[in-house]
Scaffold this active site. Structure first.
Site, PDB file in Angstrom:
ATOM      1  N   CYS A   1      61.801 -21.576  86.895  1.00  0.00           N
ATOM      2  CA  CYS A   1      62.552 -22.814  87.144  1.00  0.00           C
ATOM      3  C   CYS A   1      64.039 -22.687  86.799  1.00  0.00           C
ATOM      4  O   CYS A   1      64.802 -23.617  87.020  1.00  0.00           O
ATOM      5  CB  CYS A   1      61.933 -23.959  86.350  1.00  0.00           C
ATOM      6  SG  CYS A   1      62.367 -23.926  84.603  1.00  0.00           S
TER       7      CYS A   1
ATOM      8  N   CYS B   1      64.493 -18.673  82.739  1.00  0.00           N
ATOM      9  CA  CYS B   1      63.127 -18.671  83.270  1.00  0.00           C
ATOM     10  C   CYS B   1      63.127 -18.263  84.743  1.00  0.00           C
ATOM     11  O   CYS B   1      63.922 -18.778  85.526  1.00  0.00           O
ATOM     12  CB  CYS B   1      62.559 -20.076  83.096  1.00  0.00           C
ATOM     13  SG  CYS B   1      60.951 -20.329  83.843  1.00  0.00           S
TER      14      CYS B   1
ATOM     15  N   ARG C   1      70.019 -13.633  54.804  1.00  0.00           N
ATOM     16  CA  ARG C   1      70.613 -14.489  53.767  1.00  0.00           C
ATOM     17  C   ARG C   1      71.183 -13.674  52.604  1.00  0.00           C
ATOM     18  O   ARG C   1      71.747 -14.221  51.671  1.00  0.00           O
ATOM     19  CB  ARG C   1      69.573 -15.456  53.197  1.00  0.00           C
ATOM     20  CG  ARG C   1      69.057 -16.465  54.199  1.00  0.00           C
ATOM     21  CD  ARG C   1      68.102 -17.429  53.525  1.00  0.00           C
ATOM     22  NE  ARG C   1      67.278 -18.130  54.481  1.00  0.00           N
ATOM     23  CZ  ARG C   1      66.119 -17.700  54.968  1.00  0.00           C
ATOM     24  NH1 ARG C   1      65.638 -16.539  54.553  1.00  0.00           N
ATOM     25  NH2 ARG C   1      65.452 -18.391  55.836  1.00  0.00           N
TER      26      ARG C   1
ATOM     27  N   THR D   1      60.089 -13.486  47.605  1.00  0.00           N
ATOM     28  CA  THR D   1      60.941 -14.662  47.777  1.00  0.00           C
ATOM     29  C   THR D   1      61.468 -15.120  46.423  1.00  0.00           C
ATOM     30  O   THR D   1      60.760 -15.069  45.430  1.00  0.00           O
ATOM     31  CB  THR D   1      60.204 -15.831  48.466  1.00  0.00           C
ATOM     32  OG1 THR D   1      61.007 -17.014  48.367  1.00  0.00           O
ATOM     33  CG2 THR D   1      58.848 -16.107  47.841  1.00  0.00           C
ATOM     34  N   SER D   2      62.714 -15.560  46.424  1.00  0.00           N
ATOM     35  CA  SER D   2      63.290 -16.087  45.188  1.00  0.00           C
ATOM     36  C   SER D   2      62.947 -17.572  45.060  1.00  0.00           C
ATOM     37  O   SER D   2      63.313 -18.220  44.093  1.00  0.00           O
ATOM     38  CB  SER D   2      64.806 -15.901  45.204  1.00  0.00           C
ATOM     39  OG  SER D   2      65.330 -16.432  46.402  1.00  0.00           O
TER      40      SER D   2
ATOM     41  N   HIS E   1      58.233 -20.473  59.855  1.00  0.00           N
ATOM     42  CA  HIS E   1      59.520 -20.458  60.561  1.00  0.00           C
ATOM     43  C   HIS E   1      59.385 -19.933  61.994  1.00  0.00           C
ATOM     44  O   HIS E   1      60.383 -19.613  62.630  1.00  0.00           O
ATOM     45  CB  HIS E   1      60.558 -19.626  59.784  1.00  0.00           C
ATOM     46  CG  HIS E   1      61.018 -20.297  58.528  1.00  0.00           C
ATOM     47  ND1 HIS E   1      61.633 -19.629  57.502  1.00  0.00           N
ATOM     48  CD2 HIS E   1      60.943 -21.594  58.125  1.00  0.00           C
ATOM     49  CE1 HIS E   1      61.915 -20.474  56.517  1.00  0.00           C
ATOM     50  NE2 HIS E   1      61.497 -21.672  56.876  1.00  0.00           N
TER      51      HIS E   1
HETATM   52 ZN   LIG Z   1      60.903 -22.638  83.324  1.00  0.00          ZN
END
Ligand SMILES: [Zn+2]
Length: 248
Positions: free
Chosen positions: A155, A152, A36, A193-194, A123
């Site tokens: 699958c 994956c 940022r 952090t601001s 986060h």
């Molecule tokens: Zn999967």
């Protein structure tokens, strides 16, 4: 030794339940740039044609998965980064029985790498990755070893990092635990952090005590509420304060 460090060490001495809330500034001292920052935004627009906030959105992930991963792998993941003095000092405070929780906006896992045990990552984390179809978990190494859009092996579904993207909601259980730790704290240290990014500012408002410490290189929107305000490097300040605390 400055007066501020002495005050901080004394406050730590008097406290039994310290909570820490940290932002990007904690990780920049480990060489992880804040996406940022002006430079981060500039670089991203130059290379990808739009700001990081747009690429790191749920819509962008769904529509441009390959470009998302080009950005993610090159700009969000720093596997060579190691914990700095701030991470180490916080892990030490927890081991001393002073610190109850680290609440962080960072996704790099450096607090755990330094030895912190109670870490709430609001986060998410680059170290957890899941198949969007069957839920199979993948490590960061596995994800980084795959080229293009990671799929994956079980699958064929697309793998998504367990990182909260723009437009996505924060994990309610993580938020709940973070708020509880801050409400119960008799000292809150906010660092790197601001306090401009959601939900940072709202977290601070849950603190009820008289030991609110803000450590940030530049001014923050909460400076006037701080009981102790230190405009300096978070790593340097915490290292010196914990070293002094051990002699008190
Ligand atoms: Zn999967």
């Amino acid at each position: 030794m400055s007066q501020e460090i002495e005050t901080l060490a004394r406050m730590l001495k008097e406290s039994r339940k310290v909570a820490f809330f940290g932002g990007a500034g904690v990780s920049t001292e480990s060489g992880i740039p804040d996406f940022r920052s002006e430079q981060g935004i500039y670089n991203t627009i130059n290379s990808f044609g739009c700001p990081p906030e747009e690429i790191l959105s749920h819509t962008y992930f769904m529509r441009n998965t390959k470009t998302f991963y080009d950005f993610y792998r090159s700009t969000m993941v720093y596997r060579e980064a190691r914990p700095n003095e701030a991470h180490k000092a916080l892990a030490k405070l927890e081991a001393m029985g002073k610190l109850t929780a680290v609440v962080t906006q960072n996704i790099d896992g450096l607090h755990q790498a330094a030895g912190s045990r109670t870490v709430y990552e609001v986060h998410g984390s680059i170290h957890r990755n899941y198949c969007t179809k069957c839920g199979k978990a993948f490590s960061l190494d596995e994800l980084m070893a795959m080229e293009g859009v990671p799929h994956c092996d079980q699958c064929g579904g697309i793998i998504k990092p367990d990182v909260v993207l723009y437009e996505e909601s924060l994990d309610s259980r993580t938020i709940e635990k973070s708020v509880k730790a801050i409400e119960a704290a008799d000292m809150l240290i906010v660092g790197g952090t601001s306090l401009n990014v959601y939900p940072a500012a709202s977290f601070v408002s849950y603190y009820n005590g008289k030991r609110l410490v803000l450590i940030n290189k530049s001014t923050t929107s909460y400076d006037r509420y701080a009981n102790l305000l230190i405009h300096d490097s978070i790593g340097k300040v915490l290292k010196e304060a914990v070293a002094l605390l051990e002699t008190l």
